[in-house]
Scaffold this motif. Sequence first.
Motif, PDB file in Angstrom:
ATOM      1  N   ALA A 211       0.835  -1.209   0.000  1.00  0.00           N
ATOM      2  CA  ALA A 211       0.000   0.000   0.000  1.00  0.00           C
ATOM      3  C   ALA A 211       0.868   1.257   0.000  1.00  0.00           C
ATOM      4  CB  ALA A 211      -0.924  -0.011   1.221  1.00  0.00           C
ATOM      5  N   GLU A 212       1.991   1.213   0.708  1.00  0.00           N
ATOM      6  CA  GLU A 212       2.896   2.361   0.723  1.00  0.00           C
ATOM      7  C   GLU A 212       3.562   2.560  -0.634  1.00  0.00           C
ATOM      8  OE1 GLU A 212       3.484   4.788   2.970  1.00  0.00           O
ATOM      9  OE2 GLU A 212       1.750   3.941   3.980  1.00  0.00           O
ATOM     10  N   ASP A 213       3.890   1.452  -1.305  1.00  0.00           N
ATOM     11  CA  ASP A 213       4.463   1.557  -2.654  1.00  0.00           C
ATOM     12  C   ASP A 213       3.468   2.200  -3.603  1.00  0.00           C
ATOM     13  OD1 ASP A 213       6.826   0.393  -1.850  1.00  0.00           O
ATOM     14  OD2 ASP A 213       6.212  -1.637  -2.445  1.00  0.00           O
ATOM     15  N   LYS A 214       2.211   1.790  -3.517  1.00  0.00           N
ATOM     16  CA  LYS A 214       1.186   2.377  -4.369  1.00  0.00           C
ATOM     17  C   LYS A 214       1.030   3.868  -4.068  1.00  0.00           C
ATOM     18  CE  LYS A 214      -1.601  -1.822  -4.974  1.00  0.00           C
ATOM     19  NZ  LYS A 214      -0.861  -2.781  -4.136  1.00  0.00           N
ATOM     20  N   ARG A 215       1.092   4.211  -2.794  1.00  0.00           N
ATOM     21  CA  ARG A 215       1.002   5.621  -2.426  1.00  0.00           C
ATOM     22  C   ARG A 215       2.157   6.415  -3.033  1.00  0.00           C
ATOM     23  NH1 ARG A 215       2.413   8.482   3.274  1.00  0.00           N
ATOM     24  NH2 ARG A 215       1.210  10.399   3.006  1.00  0.00           N
ATOM     25  N   ASP A 216       3.363   5.843  -3.012  1.00  0.00           N
ATOM     26  CA  ASP A 216       4.515   6.537  -3.574  1.00  0.00           C
ATOM     27  C   ASP A 216       4.378   6.709  -5.089  1.00  0.00           C
ATOM     28  OD1 ASP A 216       5.548   6.617  -1.040  1.00  0.00           O
ATOM     29  OD2 ASP A 216       6.917   4.932  -1.318  1.00  0.00           O
ATOM     30  N   ILE A 217       3.887   5.686  -5.785  1.00  0.00           N
ATOM     31  CA  ILE A 217       3.696   5.791  -7.232  1.00  0.00           C
ATOM     32  C   ILE A 217       2.663   6.862  -7.557  1.00  0.00           C
ATOM     33  CG2 ILE A 217       2.832   4.570  -9.261  1.00  0.00           C
ATOM     34  CD1 ILE A 217       4.078   2.026  -8.140  1.00  0.00           C
ATOM     35  N   ILE A 218       1.563   6.863  -6.818  1.00  0.00           N
ATOM     36  CA  ILE A 218       0.533   7.888  -7.031  1.00  0.00           C
ATOM     37  C   ILE A 218       1.102   9.283  -6.788  1.00  0.00           C
ATOM     38  CG2 ILE A 218      -1.637   8.800  -6.102  1.00  0.00           C
ATOM     39  CD1 ILE A 218      -2.443   5.871  -5.557  1.00  0.00           C
ATOM     40  N   SER A 219       1.906   9.420  -5.744  1.00  0.00           N
ATOM     41  CA  SER A 219       2.505  10.719  -5.435  1.00  0.00           C
ATOM     42  C   SER A 219       3.432  11.167  -6.561  1.00  0.00           C
ATOM     43  CB  SER A 219       3.277  10.635  -4.120  1.00  0.00           C
ATOM     44  OG  SER A 219       2.422  10.280  -3.051  1.00  0.00           O
ATOM     45  N   ALA A 220       4.206  10.222  -7.119  1.00  0.00           N
ATOM     46  CA  ALA A 220       5.109  10.570  -8.215  1.00  0.00           C
ATOM     47  C   ALA A 220       4.341  11.012  -9.454  1.00  0.00           C
ATOM     48  CB  ALA A 220       6.004   9.373  -8.541  1.00  0.00           C
ATOM     49  N   LEU A 221       3.245  10.332  -9.761  1.00  0.00           N
ATOM     50  CA  LEU A 221       2.461  10.701 -10.944  1.00  0.00           C
ATOM     51  C   LEU A 221       1.748  12.040 -10.743  1.00  0.00           C
ATOM     52  CD1 LEU A 221       0.990   7.219 -11.908  1.00  0.00           C
ATOM     53  CD2 LEU A 221       2.712   8.536 -13.148  1.00  0.00           C
ATOM     54  N   LEU A 222       1.233  12.268  -9.556  1.00  0.00           N
ATOM     55  CA  LEU A 222       0.595  13.556  -9.284  1.00  0.00           C
ATOM     56  C   LEU A 222       1.615  14.687  -9.351  1.00  0.00           C
ATOM     57  CD1 LEU A 222      -1.810  12.669  -6.312  1.00  0.00           C
ATOM     58  CD2 LEU A 222      -2.367  12.902  -8.737  1.00  0.00           C
ATOM     59  N   PHE A 223       2.832  14.440  -8.853  1.00  0.00           N
ATOM     60  CA  PHE A 223       3.901  15.444  -8.943  1.00  0.00           C
ATOM     61  C   PHE A 223       4.238  15.730 -10.399  1.00  0.00           C
ATOM     62  CE2 PHE A 223       8.395  16.443  -9.406  1.00  0.00           C
ATOM     63  CZ  PHE A 223       8.526  17.544  -8.561  1.00  0.00           C
ATOM     64  N   GLN A 224       4.291  14.686 -11.207  1.00  0.00           N
ATOM     65  CA  GLN A 224       4.634  14.862 -12.619  1.00  0.00           C
ATOM     66  C   GLN A 224       3.532  15.590 -13.371  1.00  0.00           C
ATOM     67  OE1 GLN A 224       7.010  11.756 -14.298  1.00  0.00           O
ATOM     68  NE2 GLN A 224       5.844  11.771 -16.204  1.00  0.00           N
TER      69      GLN A 224
END
Length: 267
Positions: A211-224
């Motif tokens: 779940a934390e990995d998914k959160r990090d991926i979502i954060s990276a895409l939102l940042f991009q």
Amino acid sequence: MAREKKRRPTGRRSPLAAVALIGAGLMITGGIYAGASAAIAATDTQREVLAEVSVDDGEKLFQANCATCHGMNLEGTPNGPSLIGVGELATEFQLATGRMPMQMQGPQAPPKPPQFTQIEIESMAAFVQSVAPGPTYPADRILDGNGDVAHGAELFRINCAMCHNVAGAGGALTEGKYAPPLTEVSALHIYAAMVTGPQNMPVFGDMNLSAEDKRDIISALLFQQEAVAVGGFTLGSLGPVSEGLFIWIFGIGALVAATVWITAKSN
């Protein structure tokens, strides 16, 4: 002597006629506006009633719009797969992105504007969840965009970039299929795609990505999505394909134009 006949003045109208015309126009306009307002108010009232949805409301909407392909009890038909075990997360994703209902059969259901309101979508999702539970909505923390952006970008490059492009611009697959761009996808739908694996997308369970990995991926895409392109024109972020095409068309085109100009000047 013959009497002169009095001629009626032409080209003049009584001032009262103009007032009457203006009044009639205002009355007609007011009537049309009142009728339209009443219709809109009635629609809004219906939506407010629907805002207090229940599983029963979702069942009615499902039976009217989805049961033809997926069956009255989600059992599936020759025209559509079973939805048993799909859950409300996948249902919300498919309906909110406009992929369902499909306009026509094809290699892939393209995203389009949704045909239902968000309340109607959540109602149908709740009905599907009540019949045969499946993946549900995540905690708000997973979607807040405050994860580790650097770690998320690394995970995205390892697990997702081969289809979605390292910049999330999407890419072509085989047999007319494609990985859609992620440049405008919401956090919820990014999570839903990872968990439910729509169409050609693989399912990333907690054994693959926590779940934390998914959160990090979502954060990276939102940042991009919010990042400014500091390098100038992105050319669709498609890498050497668009860059090479740009060089061929504009670079070589400019050289040809310069050659023609020099030749014309010399002559």
